[in-house]
Scaffold this motif. Structure first.
Motif, PDB file in Angstrom:
ATOM      1  N   SER A 178      -6.812  -8.189  -1.097  1.00 35.96           N
ATOM      2  CA  SER A 178      -6.095  -8.360   0.176  1.00 35.96           C
ATOM      3  C   SER A 178      -7.085  -8.429   1.338  1.00 35.96           C
ATOM      4  N   ASP A 182      -2.841   0.901   4.623  1.00 37.54           N
ATOM      5  CA  ASP A 182      -1.527   1.498   4.864  1.00 37.54           C
ATOM      6  C   ASP A 182      -0.420   0.782   4.096  1.00 37.54           C
ATOM      7  N   GLU A 183      -0.541  -0.520   3.930  1.00 33.66           N
ATOM      8  CA  GLU A 183       0.456  -1.282   3.176  1.00 33.66           C
ATOM      9  C   GLU A 183       0.384  -0.990   1.682  1.00 33.66           C
ATOM     10  N   ASP A 189       0.849   5.012   0.851  1.00 35.00           N
ATOM     11  CA  ASP A 189       1.353   5.906   1.890  1.00 35.00           C
ATOM     12  C   ASP A 189       1.466   7.300   1.302  1.00 35.00           C
ATOM     13  N   GLU A 218       2.522  -1.108  -2.664  1.00 41.39           N
ATOM     14  CA  GLU A 218       2.432  -2.536  -2.989  1.00 41.39           C
ATOM     15  C   GLU A 218       1.076  -2.818  -3.635  1.00 41.39           C
ATOM     16  N   ILE A 256       0.536  -8.153   0.605  1.00 40.15           N
ATOM     17  CA  ILE A 256      -0.135  -7.225   1.529  1.00 40.15           C
ATOM     18  C   ILE A 256      -0.728  -7.994   2.696  1.00 40.15           C
ATOM     19  N   ARG A 288       1.987  -9.248   5.040  1.00 43.75           N
ATOM     20  CA  ARG A 288       2.551  -8.183   5.886  1.00 43.75           C
ATOM     21  C   ARG A 288       1.587  -7.770   6.979  1.00 43.75           C
ATOM     22  N   VAL A 289       0.311  -7.648   6.626  1.00 40.95           N
ATOM     23  CA  VAL A 289      -0.683  -7.215   7.606  1.00 40.95           C
ATOM     24  C   VAL A 289      -0.838  -8.249   8.714  1.00 40.95           C
TER      25      VAL A 289
END
Length: 184
Positions: A101, A127-128, A131, A137, A143, A146-147
């Protein structure tokens, strides 16, 4: 918060430079509660792993009663650790998600300077993925999407951007090989 004992739990995720200095880290275990403890752990794990050849494939080792899965890319060291009872394949999957990622987010320019310039993206990727020690994920494309908050707003789908990055990487490699063959 009580965690199901059958769920895999990550103790920490580390990104260190080629000298073992901290770039981006997340700890999820109280075993390393202070900065001094974290720093000592990072130095120890770097010393233990820096002499190995984890450039091609990720390596797994047992260190201070934790399982450490790690890979070196350029001048960076990626680490994911879990308890001694943790499944190495799960740690490896998280490690692959982490470095792939980051590779997608940085458009294959994975080096210390680029990571420091885009530290926000690296921290968001961490963080994705995890947690509070729980894996959220492991798909690098998801990832990265989303980021970068793409997919909802972007005109170009992430799969096309991934293909574009792969083509650019292929062309750069072909160019290097052609230059080497001409110099011989």
């Amino acid at each position: 918060m009580e965690v199901d004992p059958t769920m895999p739990v990550i103790q920490n995720i580390l990104l260190l430079d080629s000298e073992g200095k901290r770039i981006a880290v997340k700890y999820f275990d109280q075993q390393w509660a202070t900065i001094a403890q974290q720093s000592n752990y990072e130095k120890s794990v770097f010393t233990k792993t820096s002499r190995t050849n984890a450039r091609g494939e990720a390596e797994v080792t047992m260190f201070d009663e934790v399982v450490v899965c790690y890979k070196f890319i350029g001048d960076l060291m990626f680490y994911v650790t879990g308890s001694q009872d943790e499944n190495e394949l799960i740690l490896h999957t998280v490690l692959v998600a982490f470095y792939e990622s980051v590779t997608l987010l940085l458009r294959s320019a994975v080096e210390k300077k680029t990571v420091l310039e885009n530290l926000d993206l690296v921290l968001l990727a961490m963080d994705e993925i995890i947690d509070k020690g729980l894996i959220l994920e492991t798909d690098p494309a998801t990832i990265a999407s989303r980021v970068s908050m793409r997919g909802a707003e972007s005109d170009i789908p992430l799969t096309d951007r991934v293909t574009e990055v792969n083509i650019q990487s292929f062309l750069a490699t072909a160019k290097e090989q052609l230059a080497r063959s001409l110099l011989k």
